[in-house]
Design an enzyme around this catalytic site. Structure first.
Site, PDB file in Angstrom:
ATOM      1  N   GLY A 230       0.770  -1.228   0.000  1.00 42.72           N
ATOM      2  CA  GLY A 230       0.000   0.000   0.000  1.00 42.72           C
ATOM      3  C   GLY A 230       0.801   1.277   0.000  1.00 42.72           C
ATOM      4  O   GLY A 230       0.221   2.360  -0.018  1.00 42.72           O
ATOM      5  N   GLU A 272       4.466  -6.460   2.015  1.00 42.41           N
ATOM      6  CA  GLU A 272       4.211  -7.037   0.687  1.00 42.41           C
ATOM      7  C   GLU A 272       3.816  -5.909  -0.264  1.00 42.41           C
ATOM      8  O   GLU A 272       2.708  -5.869  -0.763  1.00 42.41           O
ATOM      9  CB  GLU A 272       3.171  -8.162   0.751  1.00 42.41           C
ATOM     10  CG  GLU A 272       1.967  -7.846   1.588  1.00 42.41           C
ATOM     11  CD  GLU A 272       1.005  -9.027   1.771  1.00 42.41           C
ATOM     12  OE1 GLU A 272       1.454 -10.161   2.003  1.00 42.41           O
ATOM     13  OE2 GLU A 272      -0.206  -8.774   1.704  1.00 42.41           O
ATOM     14  N   GLY A 274       3.863  -3.746  -3.662  1.00 43.92           N
ATOM     15  CA  GLY A 274       3.979  -3.987  -5.098  1.00 43.92           C
ATOM     16  C   GLY A 274       4.246  -2.677  -5.829  1.00 43.92           C
ATOM     17  O   GLY A 274       5.300  -2.442  -6.396  1.00 43.92           O
ATOM     18  N   TYR A 314      -9.697   4.121 -12.909  1.00 47.35           N
ATOM     19  CA  TYR A 314      -9.867   4.903 -11.675  1.00 47.35           C
ATOM     20  C   TYR A 314      -9.747   6.408 -11.898  1.00 47.35           C
ATOM     21  O   TYR A 314      -9.623   7.144 -10.926  1.00 47.35           O
ATOM     22  CB  TYR A 314      -8.772   4.593 -10.643  1.00 47.35           C
ATOM     23  CG  TYR A 314      -8.298   3.192 -10.441  1.00 47.35           C
ATOM     24  CD1 TYR A 314      -9.140   2.217  -9.912  1.00 47.35           C
ATOM     25  CD2 TYR A 314      -6.973   2.852 -10.712  1.00 47.35           C
ATOM     26  CE1 TYR A 314      -8.654   0.943  -9.681  1.00 47.35           C
ATOM     27  CE2 TYR A 314      -6.495   1.567 -10.478  1.00 47.35           C
ATOM     28  CZ  TYR A 314      -7.349   0.625  -9.959  1.00 47.35           C
ATOM     29  OH  TYR A 314      -6.869  -0.618  -9.724  1.00 47.35           O
ATOM     30  N   CYS A 341     -12.885   1.056 -28.756  1.00 50.55           N
ATOM     31  CA  CYS A 341     -14.240   1.574 -28.941  1.00 50.55           C
ATOM     32  C   CYS A 341     -14.903   1.750 -27.586  1.00 50.55           C
ATOM     33  O   CYS A 341     -15.937   1.151 -27.278  1.00 50.55           O
ATOM     34  CB  CYS A 341     -15.045   0.621 -29.805  1.00 50.55           C
ATOM     35  SG  CYS A 341     -14.294   0.375 -31.409  1.00 50.55           S
ATOM     36  N   GLU A 342     -14.253   2.513 -26.752  1.00 46.88           N
ATOM     37  CA  GLU A 342     -14.724   2.834 -25.403  1.00 46.88           C
ATOM     38  C   GLU A 342     -14.270   4.259 -25.160  1.00 46.88           C
ATOM     39  O   GLU A 342     -13.080   4.541 -25.247  1.00 46.88           O
ATOM     40  CB  GLU A 342     -14.046   1.931 -24.359  1.00 46.88           C
ATOM     41  CG  GLU A 342     -14.595   0.535 -24.242  1.00 46.88           C
ATOM     42  CD  GLU A 342     -15.985   0.478 -23.652  1.00 46.88           C
ATOM     43  OE1 GLU A 342     -16.343   1.369 -22.862  1.00 46.88           O
ATOM     44  OE2 GLU A 342     -16.716  -0.462 -24.000  1.00 46.88           O
TER      45      GLU A 342
HETATM   46  C1  LIG Z   1      -2.242  -5.682  -4.014  1.00 46.97           C
HETATM   47  C2  LIG Z   1      -1.768  -6.316  -2.784  1.00 46.97           C
HETATM   48  C3  LIG Z   1      -0.518  -5.978  -2.264  1.00 46.97           C
HETATM   49  C4  LIG Z   1       0.344  -4.925  -2.864  1.00 46.97           C
HETATM   50  O1  LIG Z   1      -0.225  -3.672  -2.756  1.00 46.97           O
HETATM   51  P1  LIG Z   1       0.534  -2.379  -3.286  1.00 46.97           P
HETATM   52  O2  LIG Z   1      -0.479  -1.311  -3.114  1.00 46.97           O
HETATM   53  O3  LIG Z   1       0.867  -2.652  -4.703  1.00 46.97           O
HETATM   54  O4  LIG Z   1       1.738  -2.203  -2.436  1.00 46.97           O
HETATM   55  C5  LIG Z   1      -0.093  -6.653  -1.152  1.00 46.97           C
HETATM   56  N1  LIG Z   1      -0.843  -7.604  -0.571  1.00 46.97           N
HETATM   57  C6  LIG Z   1      -2.038  -7.934  -1.040  1.00 46.97           C
HETATM   58  C7  LIG Z   1      -2.804  -8.997  -0.349  1.00 46.97           C
HETATM   59  C8  LIG Z   1      -2.554  -7.317  -2.158  1.00 46.97           C
HETATM   60  O5  LIG Z   1      -3.757  -7.655  -2.615  1.00 46.97           O
END
Ligand SMILES: *Cc1c(COP(=O)(O)O)cnc(C)c1O
Length: 421
Positions: A230, A272, A274, A314, A341-342
């Site tokens: 997040g 975790e 991303g 979004y 086509c959107e």
């Molecule tokens: C999407 C997700 C993440 C990564 O979130 P980011 O916002 O990309 O850091 C981590 N854990 C879970 C379970 C997710 O669904």
């Protein structure tokens, strides 16, 4: 006109397009590695700290291998994400399996790989026991509900489908212990694209308190607290990256107070993330095909939502740099579109840019997470190639572009020939 820096020059980008047709994604390895090191450094006070890269953000095996070389594991939530991690040599407790609504075969695969399994619901405990056998190490995902206000993308936790309530958590750990589970972790994830460091400190403290409460109540010892992902990225030029040192130091203070002084140490802190790991280091390169002037000015690109759908999905802002042009050359206000086509197939709406002409090359910033990964084939659009910009300047192909044959691979035209409608 605000600007954002690029890790390559307009001349470099032009030279790439000589051999590699646009559109394509390019990921810059060097700054991606530097950021990975900064995240680890922010948590160097916690010897067990581990980041599991959320594979869904950019499921490319070259990126996974680079991140594994930086010491990151993989956060997977589907069968193919597990298979991809396995193919990259990321296995065992280097995988965090954080899924929801999970099919039995995915639990079996996660068990076979020795992944850390993070259960999304109390009913998943008997389910995994029956379908895949209980692991020695188990984690549950906490949903704080009204105890924590949500952020913009995740929304209110009590509306979210993820995780167990506080009451369920106590029962779940007691039940897991009774069934013979020996090692325990706890997880929550309540933010997405959050730029305020205080949010992560609060989330960690929420989990640290819970670790204390559940340890006492259920008579178990926690090995780790996974505070999820997040961490946001500065999509807009005026935004600043999250101060990782402030996040690390803030969580350290909470750890000392709620874990250290409570006699609950050592506790490994897991993340975790991303988006922040690959997002800012990926760019979508595309050429302007047409400039159309009707009630508005439209700059039509050779890329479309199939290459990056966040703006359409979004209304997300992605900065656009017109390579080799600047505001001094004149400006215009454009809707920057793709060819689906959107009508929401737009990368930007009413964006002031240097005056555009067909043939201009643009870089769409911060496309390294949920960019190529969210691609889809509506309108028969094909997903583009991906390249890695190595630290020495080499441009390495890391995924070819899709072809019509790829799109038709699931169709059997032989049987179709015999079909009489
Ligand atoms: C999407 C997700 C993440 C990564 O979130 P980011 O916002 O990309 O850091 C981590 N854990 C879970 C379970 C997710 O669904």
């Amino acid at each position: 006109m605000p600007t954002k820096p690029l890790p390559f020059t307009p001349e470099q980008a032009e030279s790439w397009t000589g051999q590699h047709p646009t559109p394509f994604h390019v990921y810059a390895e060097q700054p991606m590695r530097e950021n990975a090191r900064a995240l680890k450094a922010a948590f160097s006070w916690n010897p067990g700290f581990h980041e599991f890269f959320a594979v869904k953000a950019a499921p490319n095996p070259y990126l996974l291998k680079i991140l594994a070389a930086e010491g990151f594991g993989a956060d997977c939530s589907s069968m193919t994400e597990l298979l991809l991690a396995e193919r990259c040599g990321v296995t065992g407790e280097n995988i965090m399996f954080t899924s929801n609504d999970t099919p039995a075969d995915e639990f079996r695969k996660a068990r076979q790989l020795g992944a850390v399994i993070n259960l999304d619901d109390i009913t998943h405990l008997p389910f995994i026991e029956r379908e895949a056998g209980l692991p020695e190490l188990l984690c549950f995902r906490y949903n704080p509900g009204p105890l924590k206000s949500g952020n913009a993308i995740i929304g209110h936790p009590e509306q979210a489908k993820y995780g167990l309530t506080r009451e369920q958590l106590f029962d779940a750990y007691r039940a897991a212990k009774a069934k013979g589970v020996k090692r325990f972790g706890i997880h929550t994830m309540v933010a997405s694209n959050e730029l305020n460091p205080a949010y992560f400190v609060e989330t960690a403290e929420l989990l640290f308190k819970l670790v204390g409460d559940i340890s006492r109540e259920a008579g178990i010892t926690f090995e780790f607290a996974n505070i999820g992902g997040g961490i946001g990225i500065p999509y807009r030029p005026e935004q600043k990256p999250v101060d990782l040192a402030a996040v690390g130091n803030g969580i350290r203070a909470g750890y000392d107070k709620l874990i250290g002084r409570a006699g609950l140490a050592p506790l490994k802190v897991f993340m975790e993330c991303g988006r922040m790991v690959t997002g800012p280091y990926g760019f979508l390169l595309s050429r302007v095909l047409h400039i159309k002037r009707t009630y508005k000015n439209f700059a039509g690109l050779d890329a479309c939502m199939a290459n990056l759908m966040r703006p359409a999905l979004y209304g997300a802002y992605h900065h656009i740099t017109v390579l080799g042009k600047n505001a001094a050359d004149g400006t215009g206000t454009y809707d920057v579109t793709g060819s689906l086509c959107e009508n929401n197939d737009k990368f930007a709406i009413d964006r002031e840019l240097p005056a555009l002409a067909p043939g201009d090359l643009v870089a769409i910033h911060d496309a390294g997470a949920h960019g190529h990964a969210m691609g889809f084939n509506y309108n028969g659009k094909l997903r583009s190639a991906e390249y890695l910009l190595r630290p020495d300047g080499e441009l390495l192909p890391i995924r070819r572009a899709e072809t019509p044959e790829d799109l038709f691979a699931t169709l059997d035209f032989g049987k179709l020939a015999a079909f009489r409608p």
